[in-house]
Design an enzyme around this catalytic site. Structure first.
Site, PDB file in Angstrom:
ATOM      1  N   HIS A  41      -4.753  -0.721   5.751  1.00 26.17           N
ATOM      2  CA  HIS A  41      -4.292   0.102   6.887  1.00 26.17           C
ATOM      3  C   HIS A  41      -5.234   0.045   8.092  1.00 26.17           C
ATOM      4  CE1 HIS A  41      -7.025   2.854   4.906  1.00 26.17           C
ATOM      5  NE2 HIS A  41      -6.149   3.291   4.035  1.00 26.17           N
ATOM      6  N   ASP A  47       1.485   2.668   3.526  1.00 29.69           N
ATOM      7  CA  ASP A  47       0.622   3.847   3.354  1.00 29.69           C
ATOM      8  C   ASP A  47       1.461   5.122   3.376  1.00 29.69           C
ATOM      9  OD1 ASP A  47      -1.729   5.106   2.724  1.00 29.69           O
ATOM     10  OD2 ASP A  47      -2.481   5.179   4.774  1.00 29.69           O
ATOM     11  N   HIS A  68       1.565   5.363  -1.699  1.00 27.76           N
ATOM     12  CA  HIS A  68       1.187   6.538  -2.512  1.00 27.76           C
ATOM     13  C   HIS A  68       2.463   7.149  -3.088  1.00 27.76           C
ATOM     14  CE1 HIS A  68      -2.962   6.625  -0.955  1.00 27.76           C
ATOM     15  NE2 HIS A  68      -2.392   6.103   0.114  1.00 27.76           N
ATOM     16  N   HIS A 100       0.869  -1.202   0.000  1.00 29.88           N
ATOM     17  CA  HIS A 100       0.000   0.000   0.000  1.00 29.88           C
ATOM     18  C   HIS A 100       0.892   1.235   0.000  1.00 29.88           C
ATOM     19  CE1 HIS A 100      -3.899   2.030   1.451  1.00 29.88           C
ATOM     20  NE2 HIS A 100      -3.036   3.003   1.192  1.00 29.88           N
TER      21      HIS A 100
HETATM   22  O1  DOR Z   1      -3.376   9.508   5.473  1.00 27.01           O
HETATM   23  C1  DOR Z   1      -3.720   9.194   4.353  1.00 27.01           C
HETATM   24  N1  DOR Z   1      -3.160   9.754   3.260  1.00 27.01           N
HETATM   25  N2  DOR Z   1      -4.695   8.297   4.198  1.00 27.01           N
HETATM   26  C2  DOR Z   1      -5.213   8.004   3.002  1.00 27.01           C
HETATM   27  O2  DOR Z   1      -6.120   7.205   2.945  1.00 27.01           O
HETATM   28  C3  DOR Z   1      -4.744   8.706   1.794  1.00 27.01           C
HETATM   29  C4  DOR Z   1      -3.394   9.230   1.962  1.00 27.01           C
HETATM   30  C5  DOR Z   1      -3.021  10.255   0.898  1.00 27.01           C
HETATM   31  O3  DOR Z   1      -3.217   9.952  -0.283  1.00 27.01           O
HETATM   32  O4  DOR Z   1      -2.506  11.311   1.240  1.00 27.01           O
HETATM   33 ZN    ZN Z   2      -3.403   5.007   1.522  1.00 29.30          ZN
END
Ligand code: DOR
Ligand code: ZN
Length: 350
Positions: A175, A248, A16, A14
């Site tokens: 998460h 995450d 980003h 997971h």
């Molecule tokens: O804290 C987070 N940031 N939770 C999420 O679900 C998305 C992520 C983000 O894309 O910044």
């Molecule tokens: Zn996420």
């Protein structure tokens, strides 16, 4: 005391990465230490078709340093208009690894997400048939639900009905942040797993709120009280194959987090593995670290484990926090676990 550890090269289930300049700046932290990562599709605009995902994959590959050996696993952002046949074809062609549910309004760039779960049942039908993982941001967003209860309410109101209707659907509860999340996964014998982030193993809500508001500990789902952190810690270090690492890691420029309306997300991938080694050591579960970072995820996704290895060593002195990531628009702060970390990465053999 164990001072050396060689494990199979990890995966991040997971992650980003964003795009453009931020992508080029943050990606090497992942591609250096991980064989693969599941790439979250909440870009602006979101990655909603296989064609979008293929373009995004190419952008990631172009930004990967040549000496790294990294494979992005692409994910579609589920909308009420998602075409089940695009999902089927993308998965069977090997272009798409999974589909992600964002309840509309739950988090960063989730406006295009799902309001009425029943509208996505035709997609879930196809995914169940072809064995494709369904990744769930498990929070309800109704205004009358307390933010600290969002995950537990999601289990009762959404997850249990989905599971009943689709008994063979492969579900990753992403998460998880609560004891209820851990207990739900433990109650499922098959087809259900959860990712756990690095930061939720280390912080609780006090770290975010006591002594002044700490925007760099704000993420979604929000960190809960200590008893939940302890439940996550037990699950992650237990060696149970239903739990695996999804960092995450979610980069945001510091000025957007340190703001009157600060955004959610913690950039932890620069020091995730050394923090995890520290945490597993403290729990006397260092032998289970490889399972959590490198073995359980591929098993659930039905992929081969990585062939490379990474070697960590324990030093006598606490290691410094990695430097901020500098971009043209500002800096991205690295997650500070607020505890001494004695581990460091020694070498990687791809
Ligand atoms: O804290 C987070 N940031 N939770 C999420 O679900 C998305 C992520 C983000 O894309 O910044
Ligand atoms: Zn996420």
């Amino acid at each position: 005391m164990q001072t050396n550890l060689t494990i199979t090269l990890p995966d991040d289930w997971h992650l980003h990465l964003r795009n453009a300049e931020v992508l080029t700046k943050v990606l090497p932290y992942t591609s250096r230490h991980f064989g693969r990562a599941v790439i979250m599709p909440n870009l602006q605009p979101p990655v909603i078709t296989t064609a979008n995902a293929n373009l995004y994959r190419q952008e990631i590959i172009n930004a990967t340093p040549k000496e790294h050996h990294f494979t992005p696993l692409m994910v579609l952002y589920l909308t009420e208009q998602t075409d089940p046949e695009d999902v089927r074809n993308g998965f069977l062609a090997g272009d798409i690894a999974a589909v992600k549910l964002y309840p509309a309004g739950a988090t960063t760039n989730s406006e295009a997400g799902v309001k009425n779960i029943e509208k996505i049942y035709p997609v879930l039908e196809v995914m169940q048939e072809i064995g494709m993982p369904f990744l769930v941001h498990g929070e309800v967003v109704d205004a009358d639900i307390d933010i600290f209860d969002r995950e537990a309410v999601f289990i009762d109101q959404k997850l249990i009905p989905i599971r009943q209707r689709f008994p063979n659907l492969k579900i990753v509860f992403e998460h998880i942040t609560t004891k209820e999340g851990v207990d739900y996964v433990l109650s499922c014998e098959t087809h259900t797993a959860a990712t756990i982030t690095t930061h939720h193993l280390v912080i609780n809500r006090n770290d975010m709120l006591v002594g002044g508001i700490q925007p760099h500990y704000y993420c979604l789902p929000v960190a809960k009280r200590e008893l939940h952190r302890l439940a996550l810690l037990k699950a992650a270090t237990s060696g149970d194959s239903r739990f695996f690492l999804g960092t995450d890691s979610a980069p945001h420029l510091a000025q957007y987090k340190e703001s009157a309306c600060g955004c959610a997300g913690i950039f932890n991938v620069a020091n995730t593995l050394v923090i995890l080694a520290q945490v597993f050591e403290q729990e006397n579960q260092l032998p289970n670290l490889e399972k959590f970072t490198s073995l359980h995820g591929p098993k659930f996704y039905k992929l081969a484990v990585n062939t490379g290895t990474i070697t960590l060593s324990r030093t006598d002195n606490a290691q410094p926090l990695p430097a901020d990531v500098v971009t043209d628009e500002g800096v991205i702060k690295v997650f500070d676990p607020k505890m001494p970390v004695f581990w460091k990465v020694d070498s990687i053999d791809y």
